[in-house]
Every structure is written in C-alpha cells, then in structure tokens.
Scaffold this motif. Structure first.
Motif, PDB file in Angstrom:
ATOM      1  N   MET A   3       1.166  -1.191   0.050  1.00 45.11           N
ATOM      2  CA  MET A   3       0.005  -0.029   0.033  1.00 45.11           C
ATOM      3  C   MET A   3       0.917   1.206   0.093  1.00 45.11           C
ATOM      4  N   ASP A   4       2.354   0.982   0.586  1.00 47.26           N
ATOM      5  CA  ASP A   4       3.115   2.426   0.545  1.00 47.26           C
ATOM      6  C   ASP A   4       3.470   2.873  -1.056  1.00 47.26           C
TER       7      ASP A   4
ATOM      8  N   GLU B 196       2.318   6.366  -2.506  1.00 49.02           N
ATOM      9  CA  GLU B 196       3.430   7.328  -3.108  1.00 49.02           C
ATOM     10  C   GLU B 196       2.794   7.989  -4.273  1.00 49.02           C
ATOM     11  N   VAL B 197       2.101   7.241  -5.152  1.00 44.74           N
ATOM     12  CA  VAL B 197       1.322   7.726  -6.407  1.00 44.74           C
ATOM     13  C   VAL B 197       0.456   9.026  -5.869  1.00 44.74           C
TER      14      VAL B 197
ATOM     15  N   VAL C 220       1.631   5.861   5.429  1.00 49.43           N
ATOM     16  CA  VAL C 220       1.164   4.514   5.693  1.00 49.43           C
ATOM     17  C   VAL C 220       1.774   3.847   6.890  1.00 49.43           C
ATOM     18  N   SER C 221       0.981   3.260   7.698  1.00 47.06           N
ATOM     19  CA  SER C 221       1.319   2.490   8.904  1.00 47.06           C
ATOM     20  C   SER C 221       0.770   0.932   8.828  1.00 47.06           C
ATOM     21  N   LYS C 222       1.649  -0.016   8.485  1.00 42.15           N
ATOM     22  CA  LYS C 222       1.455  -1.149   8.042  1.00 42.15           C
ATOM     23  C   LYS C 222       0.813  -1.956   9.432  1.00 42.15           C
ATOM     24  N   GLN C 223      -0.363  -2.503   9.406  1.00 46.30           N
ATOM     25  CA  GLN C 223      -0.787  -3.305  10.458  1.00 46.30           C
ATOM     26  C   GLN C 223      -0.932  -4.842  10.232  1.00 46.30           C
TER      27      GLN C 223
ATOM     28  N   VAL D 136      -5.111  -3.658  -7.858  1.00 41.86           N
ATOM     29  CA  VAL D 136      -4.973  -5.076  -8.146  1.00 41.86           C
ATOM     30  C   VAL D 136      -3.680  -5.575  -8.461  1.00 41.86           C
ATOM     31  N   LYS D 137      -2.877  -4.470  -9.036  1.00 47.75           N
ATOM     32  CA  LYS D 137      -1.425  -4.805  -9.158  1.00 47.75           C
ATOM     33  C   LYS D 137      -0.620  -5.035  -8.176  1.00 47.75           C
ATOM     34  N   GLU D 138      -0.651  -4.211  -7.165  1.00 50.26           N
ATOM     35  CA  GLU D 138       0.387  -4.011  -6.074  1.00 50.26           C
ATOM     36  C   GLU D 138      -0.318  -4.776  -4.887  1.00 50.26           C
ATOM     37  N   ALA D 139      -1.439  -4.613  -4.537  1.00 49.07           N
ATOM     38  CA  ALA D 139      -1.977  -5.278  -3.333  1.00 49.07           C
ATOM     39  C   ALA D 139      -2.871  -6.478  -3.741  1.00 49.07           C
TER      40      ALA D 139
END
Length: 438
Positions: free
Chosen positions: A55-56, A60-61, A73-76, A344-347
């Motif tokens: 998600m980062d 960024e985009v 973003v804070s990853k959980q 779709v592509k990244e997540a």
C-alpha cells in the motif's frame, strides 16, 4: 434512524473486546484546525492504517499528485488484532486519520464512535458500488461509515478434470450438489466432493447471506438479532445432513489435512471467495490448470445469488481534524481508475468498485485455463446479497466454532449450534447495554 442519531445510539455500549487504556492528549478539533491561518497550515498530513500489501507504493502515487495532502502508511497485522488496536487508539484519542476496516468490524467502530459519517462526502460515488456492498458500510441506514475497498463474493471452485472423469455436471442447485457428493463417494470412496468446516464462521456467514439471512438489523433505537432465522437454519440443516450421511467430509479448511486432500485430488470443491486462487496456488500446487470457478449452487433454480466472505472498507476516524482531506484520499483510493489498477497490481485484491473489471486483466495464473475468470467474478459479485453485521461479531463467531465443533463431535443437529449462536449473541449485547427488539 437519522445518521447523526445512529452514532450516538450505538455509542451506548462498546463491545467486550475493547481494551481499556489511559487517556492521552485529545486530537485537535476540526474547528481548531480550520481556524489556523492557511499560511501556517502547510500540507495536510494523514496517517493510514492498513494491512494490504504494497500500500505504500500506491500511496506514493497519491502523494506525488497531491502535495497538499500527504499520507503516511502504517502497516498493521490485520484481523481481529488490528480492529482491537484501532478501538484502543480511538478511545485514547490518538487514532489514525484513515483505517482499513473489515466489514464485520465496522459496527464495533461505530459503537465506539470511532468512525465518521461520510454521507455528504460520498454522495457522488454511491452508484459505483453494488447495492449489497454499499449496505455493508451503511448498516442499512442513511449514514455512510466507510468506502468499500475490496470484496469477497463467493463462488464454487471445483476440479474440472475430476468432474469430467466422474461424469459430474457442475451443480446449479444445492440439491444437485448433494447428489454430486453421493456420486463422488460411489466413484471413489477415498474422495469427497466437499467438506464442512466448523472453524470458519466467515464461510458459513457468506452461505447464509446467499440464502437470504439477515442476522442483525436496526429498528428505531434498538437492534434486532435473528441469527437463527429460517435461511440460516436451512443452510445448517443441509450441511449437517450431508455430514451425517457421510456424503461430505468435516475436515476444517486451511489445515495440513485439507491442503493434502486438495493437492491429491481427494477434495473436489471449495465454496469460497474470489481470493481463493491465491490460497489454492499455495496449498494445492499440483492442481494448477485443473480447477475452475462457477457461481455457487442456488437454493432455487434460476436464481443468481451469492454472499460475501471477507472484504474491507476504508473508514475515516471520527476524531481526525482533517475529515475532508481524509475522505478525498479514501475516495481516490477506491474509485480512481489508476488507483484501482494499482490495488489489483500491487495489493493483489479484488476491488469493490464496479469499474474494476477493466483493471483486472488476465485470469489468475492458477486459473489460466479459465480466461473469463474475472467476468465470472463480476457477475457473481453483482448478485451478492446485502447484509448487516452487528456490534459483537467476535462473540457470534466464537459461538459458531464452539457450537459446530460440539455438533460434529456429538452427532447432533446443526440447527442447535445456530440457536447457540443466537443466544450467545443476544446475551452479550444485553450485557453490553444494547437494547434488543423482540
């Protein structure tokens, strides 16, 4: 019930899982933030709690295109732990501005007065989501407590090669599914068409949704709880009878035993969600190119209903001083074509927006033999029935596991386990201070 009254009503009591914690400095009020001179404000800074992978990269985009609204973003970890952590932060007065919220946890967040009503901010995008998905973020009210991000419409995944080998047609009704299960047992006594998992309440919930179940609803200023309704009992009776007959197995999902049965071709179907290809590719690698997907069997011939297993929304904290900016980011994330393509592509998720179809591209590699996989998924998603989750889903799901485990062990009817879910849920809600309508 008016939107502003729902939040106040639900705040009467919190779920039993809400951790107690000390107070902290309160967040700056929206009024205070807006009163500061524009020159002193600088870019709005938002924090986003999410467990979706990469998600980062997606954020960024956004940040490059929106220098005035910067998101960190804070990853959980995700799951129940992430929900409890968010509730604790909200109570302490220091929640993130934006949070990824699973649909079943939203009522708990509303009960804690922890998420904002985005009705005004989302009026223009309501039509970009199916009615069933939109209902998951409104609880059947006029308020909007999140923007749908991803969904888990349920489908029937099956071993196409073994169906051909055993002369089995893809079942269009649950009655046909039962008949196919008996055929498999006759053709190969070591194989089963499917299994019932007493460890996965989310799957059972989705199947109950498909049958038309409505476990929770809001009536005036009270909750109605009807988990032991006729559709749910019908689903429980169906699976209980097949288990008792020996037509299907009772091994839980996501276990070594289950993985082996899938991989060895001894388990021929899995009623699951659109995210199943990833699980199958990891747990049953030998089945690549041999599985296919079809709509769930129906209770009545000619229908086209489904249910959801999994999925999440993007919610905005009730305490953020930057509600408008947070809503703008959440809207972009879940409706902008470029953002959807990145999801779709990244997540690697199945986006909730109806416009996601064009971003999905080729079928999952595991299902390369079924080039229309995403078209099938889109059709299934459109027929997924709406559902309102209640404020104590964790209690309900634990009662499912306890009740169905005992039913399998004792050989007792599954409907008794369903009644146990009803009784445990109502008792917990009354204990927590909710008013239950008769």
């Amino acid at each position: 019930m008016r939107a502003n009254r729902l939040g106040a009503f639900l705040a009467i009591a919190l779920t039993a899982t809400l951790a107690s914690c000390g107070s902290s400095e309160p967040a700056e009020s929206p009024e205070a933030a807006q009163s500061r001179p524009a020159s002193a404000q600088g870019p709005v800074k938002l924090t986003y709690w999410t467990w979706a992978p990469n998600m980062d990269k997606i954020v960024e985009v956004w940040n490059k295109a929106h220098p005035d609204i910067q998101v960190t973003v804070s990853k959980q970890a995700g799951g129940d732990d992430a929900a409890a952590k968010y509730l604790t932060a909200a109570k302490a007065g220091n929640p993130p501005d934006v949070v990824q919220a699973e649909y079943q946890h939203l009522p708990s967040f509303i009960a804690a007065d922890a998420v904002a009503d985005l009705k005004a901010e989302t009026a223009s995008i309501k039509g970009e989501f199916s009615e069933g998905l939109w209902g998951l973020v409104t609880l059947g009210t006029e308020a909007v407590y999140g923007i749908p991000q991803d969904s888990g419409p349920m489908m029937l995944f099956y071993r196409q090669d073994l169906f051909d080998k055993y002369g089995i047609e893809v079942p269009k009704t649950w009655q046909e599914y039962g008949e196919a299960a008996r055929t498999v047992r006759k053709k190969d006594p070591k194989a089963y068409l499917g299994t019932f998992s007493s460890k996965d309440p989310g799957a059972f919930t989705g199947l109950a949704q498909q049958a038309g179940a409505q476990w929770w609803s809001i009536s005036g200023e009270s909750w109605k709880v009807n988990i032991a309704d006729e559709p749910t009992r019908k689903v429980a009776d169906f699976w209980g009878a097949l288990v008792k007959e020996g037509a299907i197995d009772d091994m839980p999902y996501f276990t070594p035993e289950w993985n082996k049965a899938l991989n060895d071709g001894k388990l021929l179907t899995w009623p699951s969600a659109v995210w199943a290809p990833g699980v199958l590719s990891s747990n049953a690698p030998k089945g690549k190119g041999k599985w296919a997907a079809a709509p769930l069997p129906q209770w009545n011939a000619g229908e086209s209903f489904s249910g959801f297993w999994g999925g999440s929304s993007t919610a905005v904290s009730a305490k953020t001083p930057n509600k408008a900016a947070a809503a703008q980011f959440a809207t972009w994330l879940n409706t902008d074509p470029a953002a959807i393509e990145l999801l779709v592509k990244e997540a690697a998720i199945y986006p909730a927006a109806t416009k996601a179809q064009s971003a999905l591209g080729a079928a999952p590699e595991y299902f390369a033999n079924q080039p229309d996989f995403w078209q099938q998924a889109a059709a299934v998603s459109a027929g997924a029935r709406g559902f309102t989750f209640g404020p104590n889903v964790g209690v309900t799901y634990n009662a499912f596991k306890d009740g169905f485990d005992k039913a399998l062990q004792d050989g007792t009817p599954f409907t008794g386990a369903v009644q146990g879910m009803q009784d445990a849920t109502v008792a917990d809600m009354r204990k927590s201070g909710f008013t239950i309508a008769s």
